[in-house]
Design an enzyme around this catalytic site. Structure first.
Site, PDB file in Angstrom:
ATOM      1  N   GLU A 180       0.785  -1.224   0.000  1.00 25.08           N
ATOM      2  CA  GLU A 180       0.000   0.000   0.000  1.00 25.08           C
ATOM      3  C   GLU A 180       0.825   1.286   0.000  1.00 25.08           C
ATOM      4  OE1 GLU A 180      -3.397   0.601  -0.059  1.00 25.08           O
ATOM      5  OE2 GLU A 180      -3.647  -1.517  -0.572  1.00 25.08           O
ATOM      6  N   SER A 459     -50.704 -28.693  28.764  1.00 33.08           N
ATOM      7  CA  SER A 459     -50.492 -29.617  29.892  1.00 33.08           C
ATOM      8  C   SER A 459     -49.187 -29.403  30.624  1.00 33.08           C
ATOM      9  CB  SER A 459     -50.556 -31.053  29.399  1.00 33.08           C
ATOM     10  OG  SER A 459     -51.793 -31.280  28.771  1.00 33.08           O
TER      11      SER A 459
END
Lengths: 766, 199
Positions: A180, A459
């Site tokens: 870079e 239940s």
């Protein structure tokens, strides 16, 4: 004329001088302003750091039930690399009966676990020895580094994991400079040479092929400025870069760059910095990356979206290989390494690897932190949050739900994706949430059914009703005979309530435990009417129900809407013999520097009576052995004693199963988001998933030793009276001490006056 | 006369408790070989039942006089029922406690608890740590839970009652502390008069 010309000239010069001075003054003010901005924003905390969320660590110790395959899987999930001769932290080798593991160091809040070379002896039953491979010394217990399971970042926000320059592999910084900004270590922030070179290259190519920006400029652009490409912004960038270089060293600028750089996007979340990049793409700490992995990350800097390796594999690989070539040319890798590196696949971790794996669980963590921490504390301060999540349990729950639903849909000829599900697994003693699934799309942070879908529990409410009755031992025991007869009840609003059994049949008078095991509705309602809705509601609350449903008879059959996580709390109270531990998803929170902030210690409070809970659990064991859930033992060994309850709601809209062994509680819900009937009972739907989860996690069987205030007595199943060896089919039934039936059944041989200590005791009390 | 009956009951209870199998580890699948008949409960008052029954209601003043035959061979220390990892964590916790680092001690005990969730020595030690942290409510609750898991182990129960006594007296519950003390006294008399089974 001359005079006027001269005069005119000097006027111009003066004007120019004034203008120039004014320009210098304005420019100086501008520079001072920029300088202030640079220093103010670059000093101190540079980024809002999202909180990091960790799973529970894996503990290694002799006697642990962890076979070679499971251990390999656990290490691979942590991003450990299998290699013939483990080298460096995060590497391992497993053979049939031995494992060598180079662990990573990790700073836990209560102490640091240093990196170790471990040697483990393995047997099919688990780990038989743990030794320090360097010294040969046996070790009692070692914690591995925990899995980073997510972070708490703001909406549309940046996420990052900070790294220090000293922890960054030199290949990364050198490679970055080579690719870079070659003159990074010699320029003053801008590089005229680079700009000319770029301009020339761009001219020759006819379009932009190179950028002339230095790393410092890139940092300034990303850190201080927005992304608009204007001349004044470019101007500002150059001067800020010069100022930054004037104030800070190259190392400081490099470190900031490494943490600032944008490396990818994950939905709303922006992946910043190489620390998170390593986790995001490879599920490993930065310092464990190899050359081809470093090269990929360095290559991504040029355009994380264009080179997105998960979208454009070929393009990303070409870029990576180009970077590897530069690495070789720069002498960062030798030719052999280059040749083998370009042959390697990208080696990406699975989708979303390393981060944001468990959005539903992290959602629970956030909610538990709410109230104690501001939203901004969580998104900005880099807190470290240590949770209770057990990756192995989570994986089992996710797998059985995502595999189980398509199977159920196929069996019932439903369209794919008709069903939804939620599941929770907790520990029994201590109340830790180990796994949580809020949707069949387990990676998608959408509607969290485990926390937010309050559905009728059917239940699942019954054990609490039976527990209420069994807490009155002078009136009820497990063998109390309940009627199974039609019931019509006129409600206060004049409606008539007429419950039925699920099979619409009548089964004759039932012993209490059998009515629960078979989940018969009519005996349940009959019993409920005797003890009354308020008493049942009181038990529901004592177990952990926090809602405000009215105490009316319909609660006997579970007409109460509760979220799965709260059902887990209620069943966990039963599983822990009535000693309730509030469910928690967090163990510790510490600052990013490692200072403890809050601890979430185990809390215990007895909220249900132990003896009656034991009796209720005994009945719930019969749900598994001879009741509605007996299919469980087709998969799990019958030696493993489990207790649980099926839940099915009207017209089969909800399919529930909740139950536990000695160490784990699990709750599974299956249903449709639109509340339409889907044709599954608790047993045919949720139980199927529950069973496989409990099997996968090796649930331990219940301890069947009764507590001190419970006695067991042989009971004649016909009369419910005291039996002895003369009675065929007699069963041993637990009773609250002092309340076992005294009278001998007709089948009993003995009628001797003193035949047991219990009888004699009761004689004294009479 | 009444006192005599009580003594007889307690003697009987201890004899009956002798039949009880001691399960060191709680995660067994085997049913107990004999029903435990220890600690008789006086008849619970009839009427509306409270949903929460705390074991407190047991008669605390009972004192054994006739020497019972033998006490079950209850584990006296964690070594007898714990694995190496848990023992190591118990030692770490002890060291942290001695150094006054109670959070550290609690954390080590929580790690141990995750490995052996029903090891009552671990829970008992956690109760003691909560007491040192002046977290009296939790010290009492955790001690009660430890006793529940101990299923009649008088050595552990005695230790838990000590924690409960101290936590109660520190939080101003003088009557409760006295009640706990009477449980300790009863256990001590039991231990003195009972010759332990041959080790």
């Amino acid at each position: 004329m001359t005079f006027s010309v001269t005069r005119f000239r000097s006027l111009i010069v003066a004007a120019l001088l004034i203008l120039l001075s004014a320009g210098v003054v304005v420019f100086s003010i501008y520079l001072v302003g920029l300088d202030h901005e640079v220093r103010a924003r670059f000093a101190g905390a540079r980024w809002a750091l999202p909180a990091q969320v960790y799973s529970a660590p894996l503990e290694l110790y002799p006697g642990q039930n962890l076979d070679a395959d499971t251990l390999r899987h656990e290490l691979e999930r942590l991003g450990y690399r299998s290699m013939a001769e483990p080298d460096g932290p995060g590497t391992f080798e497993i053979t049939r009966d031995q494992a060598l593991i180079n662990t990573r160091d990790f700073k836990f809040w209560d102490g640091e676990q240093a990196a170790l070379k471990l040697s483990l002896r393995l047997a099919p039953a688990g780990i038989t020895g743990v030794n320090d491979a360097t010294t040969g010394k046996p070790m009692d217990i070692v914690r591995l580094d925990p899995l980073l399971i997510g972070s708490i970042y703001p909406q549309q926000g940046e996420d990052r994991v900070l790294v220090k320059l000293s922890d960054v592999p030199p290949m990364l910084t050198k490679g970055l400079v080579a690719v870079e900004d070659r003159s990074f270590y010699s320029h003053y922030g801008v590089s005229p040479k680079a700009i000319f070179r770029a301009a020339f290259a761009n001219l020759r190519a006819g379009h932009v092929v190179q950028g002339g920006s230095t790393l410092t400029q890139q940092l300034v652009k990303n850190f201080f400025l927005n992304s608009a490409q204007t001349w004044d912004r470019k101007f500002k960038e150059v001067f800020m870069a010069l100022l930054l270089e004037a104030h800070y060293s190259k190392d400081e600028i490099m470190e900031a760059y490494l943490n600032e750089v944008h490396l990818g996007q994950d939905g709303n979340r922006a992946v910043h910095g190489f620390g998170l990049g390593a986790q995001f793409y490879f599920n490993k700490p930065l310092n464990e990356l190899r050359s081809h992995e470093i090269a990929l990350l360095v290559g991504l800097v040029k355009g994380p979206s264009f080179y997105n390796p998960r979208r454009n594999e070929a393009r990303a690989k070409a870029r990576r290989d180009l970077v590897l070539q530069i690495f070789r040319d720069e002498g960062l890798i030798d030719d052999n390494e280059y040749k083998s590196a370009i042959e390697r696949p990208l080696g990406l971790a699975g989708k979303g690897g390393g981060v944001d794996r468990y959005p539903a669980f992290v959602d629970l963590v956030k909610r538990q932190l709410k109230g104690q921490y501001q939203e901004s504390d969580l998104t900005n301060d880099g807190l470290r949050i240590f949770t209770t999540l057990d990756p192995r349990t989570q994986e089992a729950l996710e797998k059985e739900i995502t595999d189980g639903l398509p199977q159920l849909e196929q069996q019932r000829r439903m369209k794919p994706d008709t069903l939804e599900a939620a599941g929770v697994v907790t520990s029994v003693d201590g109340g830790e949430v180990l796994a949580l699934v809020g949707s069949r799309e387990t990676r998608f942070p959408g509607f969290n059914r485990a926390l937010d879908s309050r559905r009728s529990i059917g239940s699942l409410a019954k054990p609490f009703l039976y527990l209420t009755a069994l807490s009155r031992p002078q009136q009820y025991n497990l063998h109390t005979i309940l009627p199974d007869e039609p019931i019509q009840l006129t409600l206060p609003n004049k409606d008539v309530w007429e419950p039925h059994n699920y099979d619409k049949q009548l089964h004759g008078p039932q012993p209490l435990y059998m009515a629960l095991a078979q989940s018969y509705n009519l005996p349940t309602v009959a019993l409920g009417l005797q003890i009354g809705p308020p008493a049942v509601m009181e038990t529901l609350h004592a177990a952990g129900y926090t809602g405000d449903a009215a105490a009316v008879p319909s609660i006997f059959l579970g007409a109460v809407d509760i979220a799965p996580v709260e059902v887990a709390q209620m069943y966990a109270t039963l599983a822990a013999s009535g000693y309730q531990s509030p469910l928690s998803a967090i163990r510790e929170v510490e600052t990013k520097e490692g200072q403890p902030l809050s601890r979430y210690p185990i809390k215990v409070k007895q909220t249900l009576p132990e003896g009656p809970v034991y009796l209720t659990t005994w009945a719930m064991r019969h749900v598994m052995t001879l009741g509605t859930a007996r299919s469980v033992y087709n998969v799990i060994s019958p030696d493993v004693v489990l207790a649980g309850k099926t839940g099915t709601t009207d017209e089969l809209r909800d399919s529930w199963f909740a139950g536990f062994g000695a160490d784990r509680v699990a709750v599974v819900w299956v249903g449709r988001d639109d509340y339409k009937p889907m044709g599954l009972t608790g047993a045919s739907g949720a139980l199927q998933i529950w069973t496989k989860v409990m099997h996968d996690i090796n649930v331990r069987g219940l301890d069947v030793t009764p507590p001190a205030d419970v006695v067991e007595q042989l009971t004649d199943p016909v009369t419910g009276l005291r039996a002895d060896e003369g009675c065929t089919g007699a069963i041993s039934v637990p009773y609250m001490q002092g309340y076992a039936p005294n009278d001998a059944a007709p089948c009993a041989k003995s009628a001797s006056p003193v035949d047991s200590a219990v009888d004699w005791l009761k004689g004294i009390f009479k | 006369m009444k006192q005599g009956i009580k003594l007889a009951i307690l003697a009987l209870a201890v004899v009956a408790a002798g039949c009880q199998t001691v399960h060191g580890r709680r995660e067994t699948n085997q049913p107990p070989s004999a029903p435990p008949v220890s600690r008789p409960l006086p008849a619970a008052p009839s009427g509306t039942p409270a949903p929460v029954i705390v074991p407190e209601s047991q008669s605390p003043q009972a004192m054994p006089l006739p020497p019972p035959k033998a006490l079950p061979n209850y584990p006296k220390s964690a070594d007898e029922i714990s694995g190496g990892a848990v023992l190591s964590l118990l030692r770490q916790a002890q060291a942290a406690r001695s150094a006054g680092r109670y959070d550290q001690a609690a954390a080590a005990l929580e790690r141990a608890q995750r490995i052996e969730p029903r090891n009552y020595f671990v829970w008992s030690s956690l109760a003691g740590t909560y007491l040192l942290q002046k977290n009296y409510d939790q010290a009492i609750s955790v001690a009660q839970k430890a006793s529940s898991l101990a299923r009649g182990n008088v050595y552990v129960e005695q230790e838990n009652w000590r924690v409960i006594r101290d936590a109660r007296s520190a939080s101003g519950d003088i009557d409760g502390a006295a009640l706990a003390q009477s449980r300790i006294d009863a256990i001590q008399q039991l231990l003195q008069s009972a010759a332990p089974a041959t080790p």
